[in-house]
Scaffold this active site. Structure first.
Site, PDB file in Angstrom:
ATOM      1  N   GLU A 130       0.758  -0.707   0.003  1.00 43.78           N
ATOM      2  CA  GLU A 130       0.069   0.077   0.078  1.00 43.78           C
ATOM      3  C   GLU A 130       0.239   1.231   0.371  1.00 43.78           C
ATOM      4  O   GLU A 130       1.614   1.245   1.093  1.00 43.78           O
ATOM      5  CB  GLU A 130      -0.849   0.049   1.102  1.00 43.78           C
ATOM      6  CG  GLU A 130      -2.040   0.796   1.119  1.00 43.78           C
ATOM      7  CD  GLU A 130      -2.705   0.769   2.243  1.00 43.78           C
ATOM      8  OE1 GLU A 130      -2.673   0.903   3.545  1.00 43.78           O
ATOM      9  OE2 GLU A 130      -4.020   1.413   2.540  1.00 43.78           O
ATOM     10  N   GLY A 267       2.550   0.944  11.673  1.00 44.27           N
ATOM     11  CA  GLY A 267       2.273   0.059  13.038  1.00 44.27           C
ATOM     12  C   GLY A 267       1.951  -1.225  11.581  1.00 44.27           C
ATOM     13  O   GLY A 267       2.192  -2.725  12.787  1.00 44.27           O
ATOM     14  N   MET A 269       0.331  -3.582   8.403  1.00 44.14           N
ATOM     15  CA  MET A 269      -0.535  -3.814   7.343  1.00 44.14           C
ATOM     16  C   MET A 269      -1.593  -5.183   7.068  1.00 44.14           C
ATOM     17  O   MET A 269      -1.348  -6.142   7.040  1.00 44.14           O
ATOM     18  CB  MET A 269       0.323  -4.153   5.861  1.00 44.14           C
ATOM     19  CG  MET A 269       0.104  -3.649   4.661  1.00 44.14           C
ATOM     20  SD  MET A 269      -1.179  -2.218   4.979  1.00 44.14           S
ATOM     21  CE  MET A 269      -2.294  -2.858   3.050  1.00 44.14           C
ATOM     22  N   GLU A 270      -2.663  -4.889   6.659  1.00 40.51           N
ATOM     23  CA  GLU A 270      -3.779  -5.449   7.161  1.00 40.51           C
ATOM     24  C   GLU A 270      -3.798  -6.684   5.421  1.00 40.51           C
ATOM     25  O   GLU A 270      -4.901  -7.001   4.802  1.00 40.51           O
ATOM     26  CB  GLU A 270      -4.783  -5.366   6.297  1.00 40.51           C
ATOM     27  CG  GLU A 270      -5.246  -3.837   5.556  1.00 40.51           C
ATOM     28  CD  GLU A 270      -5.166  -2.012   5.243  1.00 40.51           C
ATOM     29  OE1 GLU A 270      -4.103  -2.475   6.727  1.00 40.51           O
ATOM     30  OE2 GLU A 270      -5.564  -1.485   4.826  1.00 40.51           O
ATOM     31  N   ASN A 271      -2.815  -6.720   4.228  1.00 38.53           N
ATOM     32  CA  ASN A 271      -2.947  -7.303   3.646  1.00 38.53           C
ATOM     33  C   ASN A 271      -3.352  -9.200   4.116  1.00 38.53           C
ATOM     34  O   ASN A 271      -3.599  -9.328   5.334  1.00 38.53           O
ATOM     35  CB  ASN A 271      -1.770  -9.121   4.223  1.00 38.53           C
ATOM     36  CG  ASN A 271      -0.272  -7.634   3.640  1.00 38.53           C
ATOM     37  OD1 ASN A 271      -0.110  -6.944   2.180  1.00 38.53           O
ATOM     38  ND2 ASN A 271       0.776  -7.546   5.119  1.00 38.53           N
ATOM     39  N   HIS A 301      -7.055  -4.054  15.338  1.00 41.63           N
ATOM     40  CA  HIS A 301      -7.330  -2.724  13.131  1.00 41.63           C
ATOM     41  C   HIS A 301      -7.836  -3.483  12.712  1.00 41.63           C
ATOM     42  O   HIS A 301      -7.873  -3.483  11.351  1.00 41.63           O
ATOM     43  CB  HIS A 301      -6.267  -1.900  14.150  1.00 41.63           C
ATOM     44  CG  HIS A 301      -6.344  -0.336  12.533  1.00 41.63           C
ATOM     45  ND1 HIS A 301      -6.804   1.190  13.031  1.00 41.63           N
ATOM     46  CD2 HIS A 301      -5.788  -1.034  11.414  1.00 41.63           C
ATOM     47  CE1 HIS A 301      -6.682   0.983  11.863  1.00 41.63           C
ATOM     48  NE2 HIS A 301      -5.947   0.636  11.007  1.00 41.63           N
ATOM     49  N   GLU A 302      -5.932  -4.601  12.379  1.00 39.82           N
ATOM     50  CA  GLU A 302      -5.995  -4.692  10.865  1.00 39.82           C
ATOM     51  C   GLU A 302      -7.193  -5.739  10.934  1.00 39.82           C
ATOM     52  O   GLU A 302      -7.206  -6.541   9.925  1.00 39.82           O
ATOM     53  CB  GLU A 302      -4.424  -5.969  11.207  1.00 39.82           C
ATOM     54  CG  GLU A 302      -3.245  -5.004  11.301  1.00 39.82           C
ATOM     55  CD  GLU A 302      -3.417  -3.373  10.515  1.00 39.82           C
ATOM     56  OE1 GLU A 302      -3.859  -4.011   9.505  1.00 39.82           O
ATOM     57  OE2 GLU A 302      -2.565  -2.728  10.911  1.00 39.82           O
ATOM     58  N   HIS A 305     -10.049  -5.198   9.482  1.00 42.19           N
ATOM     59  CA  HIS A 305     -10.233  -4.375   8.010  1.00 42.19           C
ATOM     60  C   HIS A 305     -10.619  -5.950   6.693  1.00 42.19           C
ATOM     61  O   HIS A 305     -10.426  -5.735   5.775  1.00 42.19           O
ATOM     62  CB  HIS A 305      -8.109  -3.938   7.691  1.00 42.19           C
ATOM     63  CG  HIS A 305      -8.545  -2.496   8.068  1.00 42.19           C
ATOM     64  ND1 HIS A 305      -8.747  -2.009   6.899  1.00 42.19           N
ATOM     65  CD2 HIS A 305      -7.061  -1.791   8.786  1.00 42.19           C
ATOM     66  CE1 HIS A 305      -8.115  -0.825   6.967  1.00 42.19           C
ATOM     67  NE2 HIS A 305      -7.491  -0.663   7.720  1.00 42.19           N
TER      68      HIS A 305
END
Ligand SMILES: [Zn+2]
Length: 863
Positions: A130, A267, A269-271, A301-302, A305
């Site tokens: 991203e 922090g 990443m939502e892969n 949070h992730e 997502h």
């Protein structure tokens, strides 16, 4: 960064023309241990709406060897330019493209990052895509609304593991170190991922209603002894339970891996199904509960997502805010409300951190409506800001107060069912919310999402001689937007609570009586509150109690006077946090002198139980004294603050989080010979503080301070590195070297960051942090002009992440002078038109301007 941009118009045109079916991506990473480049072969199948049309695919690569379109071999030298491969004369219906290229490993945290662990000399890789960096690894249609299936095949060195979005192949099925993954569901390019290396792993499962989701946690072997996998699995399972229930939609991918990776810029990443986290979240030393809470928040949070962002994805980056705001709101809501949560006070943390971030960002000249105009990729890169994450999440919290939490989640449920695996715009979510809540959200959306700026709410209270309230109103103001910001300041509708607090005689605590809370809609300039007329005036009236709305809040004079003496006495953490935030905001706005803010904090911080709030106050006091205090008074205030940190360190409960936080605050500011002696003595063990373990990370905090004041030099720094020969140790040593108060040390640090581009992202960041020391203003003075001379070149020649570290980190913000403003203005007047760079510079300038104003106020308070 010329030649790598993509405009919204281009993306729209391409999305109209193309429907992407699938990617097959073959990567030969067998040379990863050595670095350099690797072979990338991409086969893309896509449908085209119009015969003979032209389009392009994105690729950033040192060399392209073959381009084959529908069986025709194209001249790579002719079709590949400006990070694009031109695709001309496309067929109506199905097209097949094959691209063979050499792609490069990076050390900037963008694309395929390669890191070598000094502990075992092994390479560890991970991708970060991203916003537009999948194209650094394979040829891709790099925009979120061109979803497709992705099938990765990876050749890796013997003994390594390869993790991706799809389940990891069983070891027996991996032949010749060739890892063949099954295709993903239809997802966007920016959430595809590969993590490759001899990673350590721990496995478990999540089970619910007869369905099992495999869970994995990964880190480097050198961190394995510190990995508290059970705690991470616990939070993850709580998140699965809560989100599946609230979203009424089963987790949409086949497994869930969480990978703690080195030198990560953000922090996490939502892969899809393969979330990457910065590996500072694997704690090598004792940290306070605030760090565990922050990690749990990031995990949730992730996870949020996976539905909001990955299953249903924004059409274009102008709705990035919705993606990030939703995940940020969901993390706090889950922490606060999930059964069995360890952090039920998480709305306090939200008020303390997210709101503070949002209020700050919203008062910069770059402020913008939550729904930002995102015309191209450069716009979006600088928009990962406090508006997009924190103000957006605050406004969602306000929306939930307005429509109700059950109605909110019912709308979200409808939205997921309707748009699974597709792309959406804001209107799709608002439409679903209007259906479930019955509220018309057009006005709300216009006032809250399409305008910039922040309102101030003030109580207007009159009482008679007996202290009975005779009139009560809430006045709303819309301060003018900062100079340079576009748009008009507006008043908004606010759903707020008002809290009435009094001292409980039996406990001495400030508490809200059972009928001491009313909730109401505030709109326009003045809202009368007749419900409170006739009641006895309490010790404290708190507007926006429970922090439902997004607004700066002021206390009436009597409440302010009471709170100034008794802030620490609130029984609950949230009203305390709101009052602390109000005091900090007044300090930033020049309504409270820095010295008075220091006094206020010193009077109440000893009673503050919330460790996250304590740590924020430490940072804010340091900032206030360093930058907002009258320079003539600064030394005396620093002495006062440092003495207080030492007193609190000595009196804090042995082994407590508070003790550790005070030790760090003391280390950050220790200044007298005796205080520095104490740091040295704590390091060599000749003195101790009962309960305080001077472990690896705390040792480095002491070493870095001793280096910055000139007590420690290369010998001691190298000696400390010998004790901690790790990547983290390397970064701390680099920081300590750059912090030394000598011309040579500064010149060396400057050259390594500004004149060379060889440092990896995390090391560059450490050097910058060491270089800038607030008590080395004279030594740093010659670098002000050098900064303005170099900054544009740095921007043009580096990747985004690397350039913005330098631009923001080395801006002369410690020089709070008119000259700094003038030099910035001169630069802005003469510099090229790059909007993103100009935005970062104008934000930094605003910080100096604010500090100058605050210094005048503080000087006035001293007269
Ligand atoms: Zn996010």
């Amino acid at each position: 960064m010329p030649g790598t941009n993509l405009t919204r118009e281009e993306a729209r045109t391409r999305a109209k023309l193309l429907t992407v079916d699938s990617y097959e991506i073959d990567l030969d990473l067998s040379g990863a241990q050595e670095g350099g480049t690797y072979r990338s072969v991409t086969t893309v199948r896509f449908d085209v709406a119009e015969s003979g049309a032209d389009s392009f695919i994105d690729l950033v690569a040192p060399a392209v060897h073959e381009v084959t379109l529908n069986g025709d071999t194209l001249d790579a030298a002719e079709v590949f330019a400006d990070s694009r491969i031109a695709l001309r004369g496309l067929l109506e219906g199905r097209n097949v493209l094959r691209v063979v290229a050499d792609c490069a490993y990076t050390n900037t945290g963008e694309g395929l990052h390669r890191f070598v662990d000094p502990v075992d000399d092994q390479a560890y890789l991970y991708t970060q895509f991203e916003v537009p960096d999948a194209r650094r690894v394979f040829a891709s249609f790099e925009q979120p609304d061109l979803k497709a299936t992705f099938q990765f095949t990876v050749r890796a060195p013997e003994g390594w593991t390869v993790i991706s979005n799809s389940p990891t192949p069983e070891p027996g099925t991996v032949n010749d170190n060739l890892w063949v993954f099954e295709p993903t569901p239809r997802i966007s390019t920016y959430i595809t991922a590969l993590i490759v290396g001899p990673y350590h792993s721990v496995h478990s499962v999540y089970e619910k209603d007869g369905r099992t989701v495999p869970l994995g946690i990964y880190c480097r072997p050198s961190l394995a002894e510190f990995l508290d996998a059970d705690a991470i699995f616990d939070v993850t399972r709580q998140g699965f339970d809560w989100f599946q229930e609230k979203f009424d939609y089963a987790y949409p991918f086949k497994k869930y891996d969480q990978l703690f990776v080195p030198e990560f810029n953000a922090g996490a990443m939502e892969n899809a199904g393969a979330v990457t986290f910065r590996d500072q979240y694997v704690f090598r030393s004792k940290v306070t509960d605030a760090s565990y809470e922050a990690r749990a928040a990031t995990i949730l949070h992730e996870l949020a997502h996976m539905w909001f962002g990955d299953l249903v994805t924004m059409e274009w980056w102008n709705d990035l805010w919705l993606n990030e705001s939703f995940a940020t709101y969901a993390e706090a809501a889950c922490l606060a409300h999930a059964p069995g949560t360890k952090w039920p006070q998480s709305w306090t943390t939200f008020a303390n951190q997210m709101k503070t971030w949002a209020y700050r960002q919203d008062q910069l000249p770059s402020t913008h409506p939550i729904m930002a105009e995102i015309n191209d990729l450069e716009d979006v890169l600088v928009n990962f800001d406090g508006i997009t994450y924190a103000k957006g999440a605050s406004v969602l919290k306000q929306l939930v107060a307005y429509v109700g939490m059950d109605e909110f989640f019912r709308g979200v449920q409808a939205y997921f069912k309707r748009h699974a695996y597709g792309n959406t715009r804001l209107s799709d979510l608002l439409g679903a919310l209007e259906e479930t809540s019955g509220r018309d959200l057009r006005t709300w959306s216009k006032k809250w999402l399409q305008t910039a700026g922040i309102n101030i709410l003030r109580p207007e209270i009159e009482a008679d001689a007996e202290g009975v309230i005779t009139s009560f109103g809430v006045r709303q103001e819309a301060p003018a937007l900062p100079a340079g910001a576009k748009g008009e300041a507006v008043l908004r509708p606010h759903r707020i609570a008002i809290g009435l607090y009094d001292v409980d005689e039996s406990t001495g605590k400030l508490v809200r009586a059972e009928d001491g809370r009313i909730e109401l809609d505030v709109d326009g300039e003045l809202t009368a509150v007749p419900q409170l007329v006739g009641r006895r005036r309490p010790a404290v009236v708190l507007l926006n109690d429970d922090d439902l709305s997004y607004a700066k809040v002021r206390l009436d004079e009597e409440s302010l006077a009471f709170v100034t003496e008794h802030l620490g006495d609130f029984e609950w953490s949230l009203p305390r946090a709101l009052c602390w935030a109000s005091a900090w905001d007044m300090t930033r706005d020049g309504e409270l002198a820095a010295r008075d803010y220091l006094s206020l904090v010193l009077s109440g911080i000893g009673k503050e139980s919330d460790i996250g709030v304590v740590q924020s106050l430490h940072r804010q006091v340091k900032l206030a004294v360093d930058l907002y205090a009258d320079p003539g008074a600064r030394e005396a205030l620093l002495t006062r603050w440092t003495d207080a940190t030492l007193a609190h360190l000595r009196s804090a409960e042995a082994g407590s989080d508070h003790q550790l936080a005070w030790a760090r605050a003391f280390a950050a500011t220790a200044r007298t010979p005796e205080q520095l002696d104490l740091l040295e003595a704590l390091l060599d063990g000749s003195q101790t503080v009962e309960g305080l373990t001077v472990d690896t990370e705390l040792r480095w905090a002491f070493v870095e301070r001793l280096a910055a004041v000139g007590r420690f030099d290369e010998n001691e720094i190298a000696g400390e590195y010998e004790r901690d020969r790790t990547a983290a140790g390397e970064r701390h040593a680099a920081s300590a070297r750059a912090a030394r108060p000598t011309e040579e040390a500064k010149a060396e640090a400057w050259a390594s960051v500004v004149e060379s581009d060889k440092l990896p992202n995390a090391v560059q960041e450490a050097v910058i942090a060491g270089f800038v020391q607030t008590d080395q203003r004279e030594l740093l003075a010659p670098y002000v002009d050098r900064y303005f001379a170099a900054v544009e070149d740095v921007w043009e020649s580096r990747s985004y992440e690397m350039a913005q570290q330098v631009v923001v980190g080395l801006y002369p913000s410690v020089h709070v002078t008119k000259e700094t403003l003038e030099k910035t203005d001169a630069w802005l007047a003469s510099a090229g038109p790059n909007a993103a760079l100009r935005r970062l510079m104008s934000e930094a300038r605003a910080g100096v301007e604010r500090a100058l104003r605050a210094q005048e106020v503080d000087a006035g308070a001293g007269r």
